[in-house]
Design a protein around this motif. Structure first.
Motif, PDB file in Angstrom:
ATOM      1  N   GLU A  11      -4.495   8.158  -2.912  1.00 48.75           N
ATOM      2  CA  GLU A  11      -4.281   9.335  -2.544  1.00 48.75           C
ATOM      3  C   GLU A  11      -5.227   9.837  -1.887  1.00 48.75           C
ATOM      4  N   ALA A  12      -5.121  10.878  -1.299  1.00 50.20           N
ATOM      5  CA  ALA A  12      -6.573  11.358  -0.588  1.00 50.20           C
ATOM      6  C   ALA A  12      -7.570  10.620   0.351  1.00 50.20           C
ATOM      7  N   GLY A  13      -7.602   9.778   0.968  1.00 48.53           N
ATOM      8  CA  GLY A  13      -8.085   8.826   1.225  1.00 48.53           C
ATOM      9  C   GLY A  13      -8.457   7.598  -0.362  1.00 48.53           C
ATOM     10  N   ALA A  14      -8.460   8.326  -1.119  1.00 47.13           N
ATOM     11  CA  ALA A  14      -9.261   6.801  -2.139  1.00 47.13           C
ATOM     12  C   ALA A  14      -7.855   5.950  -2.753  1.00 47.13           C
ATOM     13  N   VAL A  15      -8.247   5.022  -3.829  1.00 48.66           N
ATOM     14  CA  VAL A  15      -7.292   4.327  -4.276  1.00 48.66           C
ATOM     15  C   VAL A  15      -7.460   4.859  -5.838  1.00 48.66           C
ATOM     16  N   VAL A  16      -6.056   4.894  -5.841  1.00 47.37           N
ATOM     17  CA  VAL A  16      -6.376   5.757  -7.949  1.00 47.37           C
ATOM     18  C   VAL A  16      -5.954   4.835  -8.268  1.00 47.37           C
ATOM     19  N   GLN A  17      -4.525   3.799  -8.894  1.00 50.68           N
ATOM     20  CA  GLN A  17      -4.586   2.730  -9.026  1.00 50.68           C
ATOM     21  C   GLN A  17      -4.327   1.409  -7.533  1.00 50.68           C
ATOM     22  N   ASP A  18      -4.384   0.558  -9.300  1.00 49.17           N
ATOM     23  CA  ASP A  18      -4.336  -1.389  -8.025  1.00 49.17           C
ATOM     24  C   ASP A  18      -4.023  -2.301  -9.473  1.00 49.17           C
ATOM     25  N   GLY A  19      -2.009  -2.733  -9.314  1.00 50.29           N
ATOM     26  CA  GLY A  19      -2.178  -3.260 -10.156  1.00 50.29           C
ATOM     27  C   GLY A  19      -0.701  -4.021 -10.024  1.00 50.29           C
ATOM     28  N   THR A  20       0.076  -5.039 -10.341  1.00 47.95           N
ATOM     29  CA  THR A  20       1.335  -5.294 -10.621  1.00 47.95           C
ATOM     30  C   THR A  20       2.650  -4.493 -10.512  1.00 47.95           C
ATOM     31  N   PRO A  21       3.781  -4.656  -9.618  1.00 51.48           N
ATOM     32  CA  PRO A  21       4.434  -3.034  -9.287  1.00 51.48           C
ATOM     33  C   PRO A  21       4.706  -3.399 -11.470  1.00 51.48           C
ATOM     34  N   ALA A  22       4.481  -4.460 -12.254  1.00 51.66           N
ATOM     35  CA  ALA A  22       5.119  -4.059 -13.441  1.00 51.66           C
ATOM     36  C   ALA A  22       4.272  -3.027 -14.391  1.00 51.66           C
ATOM     37  N   GLU A  23       2.909  -3.194 -14.022  1.00 43.20           N
ATOM     38  CA  GLU A  23       2.089  -2.850 -14.646  1.00 43.20           C
ATOM     39  C   GLU A  23       1.565  -1.456 -14.216  1.00 43.20           C
ATOM     40  N   LEU A  24       2.441  -0.842 -12.658  1.00 47.21           N
ATOM     41  CA  LEU A  24       2.070   0.534 -12.689  1.00 47.21           C
ATOM     42  C   LEU A  24       3.901   0.796 -13.201  1.00 47.21           C
ATOM     43  N   ALA A  25       4.059   0.774 -13.282  1.00 50.03           N
ATOM     44  CA  ALA A  25       5.688   1.428 -13.707  1.00 50.03           C
ATOM     45  C   ALA A  25       5.406   1.192 -15.476  1.00 50.03           C
ATOM     46  N   VAL A  83       0.929  -0.721  -0.151  1.00 49.32           N
ATOM     47  CA  VAL A  83      -0.107  -0.293   0.234  1.00 49.32           C
ATOM     48  C   VAL A  83       0.866   1.346   0.440  1.00 49.32           C
ATOM     49  N   LEU A  84       0.614   1.962  -1.198  1.00 50.63           N
ATOM     50  CA  LEU A  84       1.529   3.292  -1.141  1.00 50.63           C
ATOM     51  C   LEU A  84       0.726   5.062  -1.307  1.00 50.63           C
ATOM     52  N   GLY A  85       1.528   5.810  -1.119  1.00 49.47           N
ATOM     53  CA  GLY A  85       0.416   7.068  -1.437  1.00 49.47           C
ATOM     54  C   GLY A  85       1.704   7.525  -0.640  1.00 49.47           C
ATOM     55  N   PRO A  86       1.089   9.099  -0.882  1.00 50.25           N
ATOM     56  CA  PRO A  86       2.124  10.301  -0.723  1.00 50.25           C
ATOM     57  C   PRO A  86       1.497  10.362   1.256  1.00 50.25           C
ATOM     58  N   ASN A  87       2.295  11.161   1.837  1.00 50.70           N
ATOM     59  CA  ASN A  87       1.918  11.367   3.555  1.00 50.70           C
ATOM     60  C   ASN A  87       0.121  11.886   3.439  1.00 50.70           C
ATOM     61  N   GLY A  88      -0.069  10.988   4.302  1.00 53.55           N
ATOM     62  CA  GLY A  88      -1.912  11.631   4.765  1.00 53.55           C
ATOM     63  C   GLY A  88      -3.410  11.144   3.673  1.00 53.55           C
ATOM     64  N   ALA A  89      -1.969   9.674   2.994  1.00 63.66           N
ATOM     65  CA  ALA A  89      -3.138   9.577   2.151  1.00 63.66           C
ATOM     66  C   ALA A  89      -3.930   8.327   2.982  1.00 63.66           C
ATOM     67  N   GLY A  90      -4.298   7.830   4.006  1.00 61.38           N
ATOM     68  CA  GLY A  90      -4.620   7.461   4.616  1.00 61.38           C
ATOM     69  C   GLY A  90      -4.097   5.746   5.156  1.00 61.38           C
ATOM     70  N   LYS A  91      -2.971   5.766   4.345  1.00 60.76           N
ATOM     71  CA  LYS A  91      -2.108   4.508   4.864  1.00 60.76           C
ATOM     72  C   LYS A  91      -2.182   3.594   6.457  1.00 60.76           C
ATOM     73  N   THR A  92      -1.992   4.352   6.662  1.00 60.95           N
ATOM     74  CA  THR A  92      -2.229   3.693   8.491  1.00 60.95           C
ATOM     75  C   THR A  92      -2.765   3.677   9.140  1.00 60.95           C
ATOM     76  N   THR A  93      -4.262   4.486   8.340  1.00 54.38           N
ATOM     77  CA  THR A  93      -5.453   4.642   9.226  1.00 54.38           C
ATOM     78  C   THR A  93      -6.210   3.271   8.220  1.00 54.38           C
ATOM     79  N   LEU A  94      -5.494   3.332   7.363  1.00 57.10           N
ATOM     80  CA  LEU A  94      -6.137   1.513   6.346  1.00 57.10           C
ATOM     81  C   LEU A  94      -5.882   0.342   7.682  1.00 57.10           C
ATOM     82  N   LEU A  95      -4.784   0.464   7.645  1.00 55.51           N
ATOM     83  CA  LEU A  95      -4.291  -1.078   8.589  1.00 55.51           C
ATOM     84  C   LEU A  95      -5.358  -0.696  10.225  1.00 55.51           C
TER      85      LEU A  95
END
Length: 350
Positions: free
Chosen positions: A210-224, A30-42
Motif C-alpha cells: 500500500e502506497a509503495g510499502a509492504v504493510v503485511q507479509d505472511g501466508t494467506p491463512a495468516e493474513l485472513a 503481491v497484492l495491493g490497491p491500484n497505484g500501490a506499486g505492484k507493477t513498478t516492483l515487477l
C-alpha cells in the motif's frame, strides 16, 4: 534459486521502497490497491524500470546494485514475464511464439521448437501449435504466453495479473494449469493479482503493498486471520475449506456442509468471503441455502469492519459493520445463526 531484493523507486508523485526475499521454489502473491506499486516492483526486478536505490540478487548472481553500479540488462537476468494482455506476436504461430524466447537466448531451432511443443503440451494446448493468435481464445492465448515465458527456463517468473482478462470458467482452467506448472518447478515466482482466490490457491505467501510499502507479509491463512488494514481485510480475508463435492453440496474435511451454486464432483477447494456471511440472533428463513448455528469466538476491529470469528462447523470469519455487531451484542461465547447464499460459495477442483 532464490531471490533477495531491496528496491527503491522514487517518482514525482510516488515512492516505492520494498525489501523482499523469496526462497527457492517460493510463490509469492503481491497484492495491493491500484497505484500501490505492484507493477513498478515487477518492472524493476526485470530491469525494465530504473531503480534509484537498491540491490537485486537471484541465485547468488547480482542483477543490480546501485552502490557498486552493477546492472544487468533484462535479457541477461533469466526472467520470464507475463502480462494480462499476453502480447503475442500476431504473425507467428503459437509454436513459433513459444520458441522465440529460447531462440533469442541462442538455443538451436530444433531444440527451441521441441521445448516449445513440450510446454504447449504441459499447458494443455499442444494441438493448437500451428494456430496464430487471431485464431486463439483469450484463455488459449494466455496459456501460450505462459508457455513462452516458461520455455526460457527462467530463474524468476514474474506474472502481472496473468488471469485478469479471462472469463470465470477460463480463469479456473488456466489457474489449474498454472498451479500444476508451479508445483513441478523450483522457480521463484512473483504473482501480482487483485483476486484473493488466485493468491490463496497459487501462492504460499502473500505480500501486501500500500502506497509503495509492504504493510503485511505472511501466508494467506495468516493474513485472513489478522489483516492489518481495512483493504487487506476486505480483499484477502477469505474463508477457505477443503472437502468432497457430490455435484450438489460439499462435505467439508473439518466438519460441516456447504451448498455452492455449482459444485463439481470430487475433491474441491471452497472459498467464502467473510462479507458474504450474515449473522442473526434467530434462525433465518427465506433464500439462504446455507444456515448453521454456532457461537462467537473472537470480535476484532479490522479497518472499517468488525471481524467476527465463528466456532463452526464450519468455522468461519464474518465481516459486519460496527452497527450490526453492536445490535447483535456480539462477544465471545454469544450464540448466533450464520447464513450465506449459495452464489457466494465458490467450489473449484482441488
Amino acid at each position: 534459486m532464490s531471490l533477495a531484493a531491496r528496491v527503491a523507486v522514487r517518482r514525482e508523485t510516488f515512492a516505492l521502497d520494498v525489501d523482499l526475499g523469496v526462497p527457492d521454489g517460493g510463490v509469492v502473491a503481491v497484492l495491493g490497491p491500484n497505484g500501490a506499486g505492484k507493477t513498478t516492483l515487477l518492472r524493476a526486478l526485470a530491469g525494465l524500470s530504473s531503480v534509484d536505490e537498491g540491490r537485486v540478487e537471484a541465485g547468488g548472481t547480482v542483477w543490480e546494485d546501485t552502490a557498486s553500479g552493477r546492472w544487468l540488462p533484462p535479457e541477461r537476468r533469466g526472467v520470464g514475464l507475463v502480462f494480462s494482455d499476453h502480447l503475442l506476436f500476431g504473425h507467428l504461430t503459437a509454436l513459433q511464439n513459444v520458441a522465440f524466447g529460447p531462440r533469442a537466448r541462442g538455443v538451436q531451432r530444433e531444440e527451441a521448437r521441441r521445448r516449445a511443443q513440450t510446454w504447449l503440451d504441459k499447458l494443455g494446448i499442444g494441438d493448437l501449435a500451428a494456430r496464430r493468435p487471431s485464431a486463439l481464445s483469450g484463455g488459449q492465448a494466455q496459456r501460450v504466453a505462459l508457455a513462452r515465458a516458461l520455455a526460457t527456463e527462467p530463474a524468476v517468473l514474474l506474472l502481472d495479473e496473468p488471469l485478469a482478462a479471462l472469463d470465470a470458467s477460463t480463469r479456473v482452467e488456466v489457474r489449474r494449469a498454472l498451479a500444476d506448472v508451479l508445483g513441478e518447478r523450483r522457480t521463484v515466482c512473483l504473482l501480482v493479482t487483485h483476486d484473493p482466490v488466485d493468491a490463496t490457491l497459487l501462492a504460499d505467501r502473500v505480500v501486501v503493498l500500500e502506497a509503495g510499502a509492504v504493510v503485511q507479509d505472511g501466508t494467506p491463512a495468516e493474513l485472513a486471520r489478522a489483516p492489518r488494514t481495512g483493504w487487506t481485510a476486505r480483499l484477502l480475508g477469505l474463508n477457505v475449506y477443503r472437502g468432497v463435492a457430490d455435484g450438489t453440496a460439499v462435505a467439508l474435511d473439518d466438519g460441516g456442509r456447504l451448498v455452492p451454486a455449482e459444485a463439481p464432483v470430487g475433491a474441491v477447494v471452497v472459498t467464502v468471503a467473510p462479507g458474504a456471511i450474515a449473522l442473526h440472533a434467530e434462525q433465518p428463513h427465506g433464500s439462504p441455502r446455507n444456515v448453521w448455528r454456532t457461537h462467537v469466538t473472537t470480535v476484532e476491529q479490522a479497518g472499517s469492519v468488525v471481524r467476527v470469528g465463528l466456532a463452526g462447523p464450519p468455522a468461519a470469519l464474518a465481516d459486519l459493520t460496527s452497527g450490526a455487531a453492536a445490535e447483535l451484542g456480539l462477544a465471545p461465547g454469544v450464540e448466533v445463526w450464520a447464513s450465506v447464499k449459495a452464489n457466494e460459495v465458490h467450489a473449484e477442483p482441488d
